[in-house]
Design a protein around this motif. Structure first.
Motif, PDB file in Angstrom:
ATOM      1  N   ILE B 205       0.899  -9.563   4.107  1.00  0.00           N
ATOM      2  CA  ILE B 205       1.584  -8.269   4.017  1.00  0.00           C
ATOM      3  C   ILE B 205       1.749  -7.770   2.580  1.00  0.00           C
ATOM      4  O   ILE B 205       1.395  -6.632   2.286  1.00  0.00           O
ATOM      5  CB  ILE B 205       2.912  -8.302   4.812  1.00  0.00           C
ATOM      6  CG1 ILE B 205       2.546  -8.323   6.286  1.00  0.00           C
ATOM      7  CG2 ILE B 205       3.786  -7.102   4.498  1.00  0.00           C
ATOM      8  CD1 ILE B 205       3.682  -8.554   7.210  1.00  0.00           C
ATOM      9  N   ASN B 209      -0.307  -4.357   1.456  1.00  0.00           N
ATOM     10  CA  ASN B 209       0.523  -3.195   1.140  1.00  0.00           C
ATOM     11  C   ASN B 209       0.718  -2.959  -0.346  1.00  0.00           C
ATOM     12  O   ASN B 209       1.430  -2.036  -0.738  1.00  0.00           O
ATOM     13  CB  ASN B 209       1.915  -3.369   1.772  1.00  0.00           C
ATOM     14  CG  ASN B 209       1.873  -3.138   3.265  1.00  0.00           C
ATOM     15  OD1 ASN B 209       1.011  -2.418   3.768  1.00  0.00           O
ATOM     16  ND2 ASN B 209       2.776  -3.764   3.982  1.00  0.00           N
ATOM     17  N   PHE B 211       0.890  -1.692  -3.911  1.00  0.00           N
ATOM     18  CA  PHE B 211       0.669  -0.357  -4.465  1.00  0.00           C
ATOM     19  C   PHE B 211       0.550  -0.423  -5.983  1.00  0.00           C
ATOM     20  O   PHE B 211      -0.167   0.355  -6.604  1.00  0.00           O
ATOM     21  CB  PHE B 211       1.854   0.531  -4.056  1.00  0.00           C
ATOM     22  CG  PHE B 211       1.876   1.876  -4.710  1.00  0.00           C
ATOM     23  CD1 PHE B 211       0.879   2.805  -4.442  1.00  0.00           C
ATOM     24  CD2 PHE B 211       2.897   2.219  -5.582  1.00  0.00           C
ATOM     25  CE1 PHE B 211       0.903   4.053  -5.046  1.00  0.00           C
ATOM     26  CE2 PHE B 211       2.918   3.467  -6.192  1.00  0.00           C
ATOM     27  CZ  PHE B 211       1.919   4.383  -5.921  1.00  0.00           C
ATOM     28  N   PRO B 227      -2.870   1.862   0.271  1.00  0.00           N
ATOM     29  CA  PRO B 227      -1.589   2.325  -0.286  1.00  0.00           C
ATOM     30  C   PRO B 227      -1.725   3.369  -1.395  1.00  0.00           C
ATOM     31  O   PRO B 227      -0.997   4.359  -1.402  1.00  0.00           O
ATOM     32  CB  PRO B 227      -0.961   1.034  -0.823  1.00  0.00           C
ATOM     33  CG  PRO B 227      -1.567  -0.047  -0.026  1.00  0.00           C
ATOM     34  CD  PRO B 227      -2.969   0.396   0.249  1.00  0.00           C
ATOM     35  N   ALA B 251      -1.992   4.840   7.668  1.00  0.00           N
ATOM     36  CA  ALA B 251      -1.743   3.687   6.797  1.00  0.00           C
ATOM     37  C   ALA B 251      -1.006   2.582   7.549  1.00  0.00           C
ATOM     38  O   ALA B 251      -1.168   1.408   7.238  1.00  0.00           O
ATOM     39  CB  ALA B 251      -0.937   4.111   5.571  1.00  0.00           C
ATOM     40  N   SER B 252      -0.190   2.955   8.551  1.00  0.00           N
ATOM     41  CA  SER B 252       0.642   1.927   9.185  1.00  0.00           C
ATOM     42  C   SER B 252       0.090   1.398  10.499  1.00  0.00           C
ATOM     43  O   SER B 252       0.319   0.229  10.814  1.00  0.00           O
ATOM     44  CB  SER B 252       2.052   2.436   9.436  1.00  0.00           C
ATOM     45  OG  SER B 252       2.267   3.660   8.829  1.00  0.00           O
ATOM     46  N   VAL B 255      -1.782  -2.062  10.732  1.00  0.00           N
ATOM     47  CA  VAL B 255      -0.929  -3.242  10.507  1.00  0.00           C
ATOM     48  C   VAL B 255       0.041  -3.413  11.665  1.00  0.00           C
ATOM     49  O   VAL B 255       0.326  -4.533  12.086  1.00  0.00           O
ATOM     50  CB  VAL B 255      -0.126  -3.118   9.198  1.00  0.00           C
ATOM     51  CG1 VAL B 255       0.215  -4.490   8.674  1.00  0.00           C
ATOM     52  CG2 VAL B 255      -0.878  -2.337   8.174  1.00  0.00           C
ATOM     53  N   ILE B 256       0.593  -2.295  12.172  1.00  0.00           N
ATOM     54  CA  ILE B 256       1.533  -2.409  13.294  1.00  0.00           C
ATOM     55  C   ILE B 256       0.846  -3.054  14.487  1.00  0.00           C
ATOM     56  O   ILE B 256       1.365  -3.990  15.091  1.00  0.00           O
ATOM     57  CB  ILE B 256       2.094  -1.014  13.675  1.00  0.00           C
ATOM     58  CG1 ILE B 256       3.004  -0.498  12.556  1.00  0.00           C
ATOM     59  CG2 ILE B 256       2.859  -1.082  14.984  1.00  0.00           C
ATOM     60  CD1 ILE B 256       3.605   0.870  12.818  1.00  0.00           C
ATOM     61  N   TYR B 259       0.143  -6.659  13.822  1.00  0.00           N
ATOM     62  CA  TYR B 259       1.364  -7.450  13.926  1.00  0.00           C
ATOM     63  C   TYR B 259       1.765  -7.651  15.390  1.00  0.00           C
ATOM     64  O   TYR B 259       2.114  -8.759  15.798  1.00  0.00           O
ATOM     65  CB  TYR B 259       2.520  -6.796  13.168  1.00  0.00           C
ATOM     66  CG  TYR B 259       3.836  -7.478  13.446  1.00  0.00           C
ATOM     67  CD1 TYR B 259       4.076  -8.754  12.962  1.00  0.00           C
ATOM     68  CD2 TYR B 259       4.807  -6.883  14.242  1.00  0.00           C
ATOM     69  CE1 TYR B 259       5.253  -9.426  13.251  1.00  0.00           C
ATOM     70  CE2 TYR B 259       5.988  -7.540  14.539  1.00  0.00           C
ATOM     71  CZ  TYR B 259       6.201  -8.804  14.039  1.00  0.00           C
ATOM     72  OH  TYR B 259       7.361  -9.463  14.343  1.00  0.00           O
ATOM     73  N   PHE B 266       2.919 -14.722  13.470  1.00  0.00           N
ATOM     74  CA  PHE B 266       3.623 -14.225  12.289  1.00  0.00           C
ATOM     75  C   PHE B 266       4.980 -14.898  12.174  1.00  0.00           C
ATOM     76  O   PHE B 266       5.349 -15.406  11.121  1.00  0.00           O
ATOM     77  CB  PHE B 266       3.834 -12.706  12.410  1.00  0.00           C
ATOM     78  CG  PHE B 266       2.832 -11.903  11.642  1.00  0.00           C
ATOM     79  CD1 PHE B 266       3.092 -11.536  10.337  1.00  0.00           C
ATOM     80  CD2 PHE B 266       1.643 -11.527  12.214  1.00  0.00           C
ATOM     81  CE1 PHE B 266       2.172 -10.797   9.611  1.00  0.00           C
ATOM     82  CE2 PHE B 266       0.704 -10.780  11.504  1.00  0.00           C
ATOM     83  CZ  PHE B 266       0.985 -10.413  10.210  1.00  0.00           C
ATOM     84  N   LEU B 270       6.260 -17.368   9.270  1.00  0.00           N
ATOM     85  CA  LEU B 270       7.395 -17.013   8.417  1.00  0.00           C
ATOM     86  C   LEU B 270       8.511 -18.039   8.527  1.00  0.00           C
ATOM     87  O   LEU B 270       9.118 -18.410   7.530  1.00  0.00           O
ATOM     88  CB  LEU B 270       7.930 -15.643   8.809  1.00  0.00           C
ATOM     89  CG  LEU B 270       7.081 -14.464   8.386  1.00  0.00           C
ATOM     90  CD1 LEU B 270       7.474 -13.230   9.166  1.00  0.00           C
ATOM     91  CD2 LEU B 270       7.260 -14.216   6.901  1.00  0.00           C
TER      92      LEU B 270
END
Lengths: 312, 277
Positions: B205, B209, B211, B227, B251-252, B255-256, B259, B266, B270
């Protein structure tokens, strides 16, 4: 554990280490050391060539145009960090407790909590800028509908409010990380201990206070340290929501945005020259490392204290 | 009595969590539905569902930008740097976990020190290094910086993990005449898979992402990642709400979706990372 090897075989150790060592050293360690070294240089031009010793540091703290910006960014960064830490730790902790209870749908809430974290900070920032945009007015209209119209204000136009707004958006985005971290910690608590406590008549509050909280305190430490490192170099949210100039009136200027302008903007548009930029970077490196050490010590002491209390 | 109380706590639980879920879903819902509306409709009926499924904004987005290039660049940069992180940090970790030699402890701390030093602050030096290596303004610059950024965490997680692998595995291979490097590739690496997954997931991530580095290391349009392209398009078409919402959604959404498909992995990755600290 340790192996004794014939000298002939040792060459592979070097080979295994070499690639990572070179990449890490050249592109992370050297650039940080370069900033420290470069902060001792000054003079005209983009790339300063004149050795000036600690003159840049003296200027940073005593010349108004520099010190004003630096201390303003310091103050804002600390406030930003405190707000984000509060939201992520307190709300994160309570939601983590909720989603670790047994009920249908708890994994659903766990999973979606991380959804905003997958977005780019840039996207989240732009999205909330649009939602708070007074022309489109979607958030303001919502407030009016629920009878809170008196709260409507220029969300990103008042310095103190804008700082809180960008901190809340950042918390919205990263709350999922702390929830996942805390649920991971709560899941490892021995079920028998909780069971025994319940039989002894411990209510949910006592359970949280005496069992759950002490056992995840080390994770609270990790989350806080991660937030600290992230926030003290946070830049994207400022860029997206209040521009690199940290509008209004530098009210949302954080260390990240100050460093960006100081080092990479032309003089006259907020740039301070690369020597001063490196000075700012070095100061942030120092503040972050000292801060992390302090936080680590604090949480180690706290965890030990909590353990002792638990043993009583 | 107790039963009623239990019922109310449960209701309260659902109410609070539903409100929380709404704060997550509503902004995302707004982003997607608005991107499907005509510009006029965005202002006249901002809350409603789009009147028709209208992809004009997306068509325009692909017309005014090289979005496929940005997408390809993001995938290329992310996958390559993750691959390099996994390879380099597992090699380092194997040596640091299994062999003691002069300076091995120091080396371990040297590598994990990068966890607390934000690489961003070395950007002035990074730019100069990239220029002298003639890779400034190329994807290679981004890849190598992300690799350096990911190594500390990789070493941190993998060294602990390899230490927990019982010596018997390697010893029996040694008796069979396996060389030390071969032991790593044949025995250790396959056992590392769950830890490698955690390293990949935790690094994915921030790299995807990021930038900051494309902002400072990339100049030309054909080397832009998503980004930075998002930020530039947003600035350029600020008043065209339909278009900028489609920029944000584009852009999202990848990834959404990614995920949602892999959320179990994930969360596992984590959680493993959380408990390592």
């Amino acid at each position: 554990m340790a192996e004794t090897l014939g000298k002939k075989k040792n060459y592979f150790i070097l080979l295994f280490l070499a690639g990572g060592f070179i990449v890490y050293t050249v592109f992370l360690v050297v650039p940080i050391l370069h900033a420290m070294f470069f902060s001792l240089f000054g003079g005209p031009g983009i790339i300063p060539k004149e050795f000036v010793g600690f003159k840049n540091y003296i200027q940073l703290f005593t010349t108004d145009i520099y010190s004003e910006r630096f201390f303003n960014a310091f103050k804002n960064t600390v406030a930003f960090f405190l707000i984000v830490t509060f939201f992520q730790n307190v709300i994160g902790f309570f939601i983590a407790i909720m989603v670790t209870r047994k009920f249908s749908g708890n994994t659903f809430f766990r999973r979606i909590s991380f959804l905003p974290t997958t977005l780019s900070v840039i996207v989240a920032g732009f999205l909330f800028t649009l939602i708070l945009n007074p022309v489109w007015g979607i958030f303001d209209k919502f407030l009016e509908v629920v009878g809170l119209g008196f709260l409507v204000r220029p969300w990103l136009g008042t310095p103190s409010i804008a700082l809180v707004v960008i901190a809340v958006v950042t918390s919205w985005q990263f709350l999922g990380t702390s929830i996942i971290f805390y649920t991971a910690g709560i899941d490892t608590i021995n079920k028998e201990v909780l069971e025994a406590a319940r039989i002894d008549g411990a209510g949910p509050l006592a359970e949280i206070r005496y069992i759950i909280f002490p056992s995840i305190l080390p994770i609270v430490g990790i989350v806080t340290i991660l937030i600290f490192i992230g926030d003290f170099t946070q830049f994207d949210i400022v860029y997206a929501m209040t521009s690199p100039y940290a509008n209004p009136q530098y009210g949302t200027d954080l260390f990240g945005s100050l460093f960006y302008r100081a080092a990479f903007f032309p003089t006259g548009r907020g740039g301070w020259g690369m020597g001063m930029g490196a000075t700012v970077a070095t100061m942030i490196v120092l503040i972050v490392s000292i801060g992390v050490l302090i936080l680590m010590m604090l949480f180690r002491m706290q965890s030990m204290g909590a353990k002792e209390e638990g043993n009583k | 009595m107790i039963k009623i109380k239990k019922g109310t706590t449960k209701t309260l639980l659902y109410v609070v969590l539903t409100i929380y879920a709404l704060t997550i879903f509503y902004p995302i819902y707004l982003m997607i539905t608005t991107s499907l509306k005509k510009n006029k409709e965005i202002f006249t009926s901002p809350y409603s569902l789009p009147q028709s499924f209208n992809l004009d904004n997306y068509v325009q987005l692909f017309k005014v930008s090289n979005y496929l290039t940005y997408f390809r660049n993001s995938i290329l940069v992310t996958l390559t740097s993750l691959f390099i992180i996994v390879v380099l940090s597992s090699l380092i970790s194997y040596v640091l976990a299994k062999y003691k030699f002069f300076g091995s402890r120091f080396l371990y701390f040297y590598f994990i020190a990068g966890l607390i030093v934000p690489i961003k602050l070395g950007t002035i030096g990074i730019i100069r290094i990239m220029i002298s290596l003639k890779i400034f303004d190329t994807l290679a610059a981004l890849i190598i910086v992300y690799a350096a950024m990911g190594i500390p965490f990789g070493v941190f997680v993998l060294t602990d993990f390899i230490r927990l692998i019982p010596e018997e595995f390697s010893n029996s291979a040694r008796i069979d005449g396996c060389s030390e490097p071969k032991i790593f590739f044949k025995i250790i690496l396959p056992l590392l898979r769950p830890a490698l997954a955690a390293v990949v997931i935790i690094n994915f991530i921030p790299i995807w992402n990021d930038f900051w580095f494309p902002l400072l290391l990339i100049r030309s349009d054909n080397a832009r990642t998503i980004p930075i392209a998002t930020a530039l398009l947003f600035g350029q078409y600020e008043t065209n709400f339909g278009l900028i919402f489609s920029v944000l959604a584009m852009a999202s959404l990848p990834v959404i979706i990614f995920y949602l498909v892999l959320s179990r992995q994930f969360i596992k990755g984590l959680s493993a990372g959380a408990l390592k600290g």
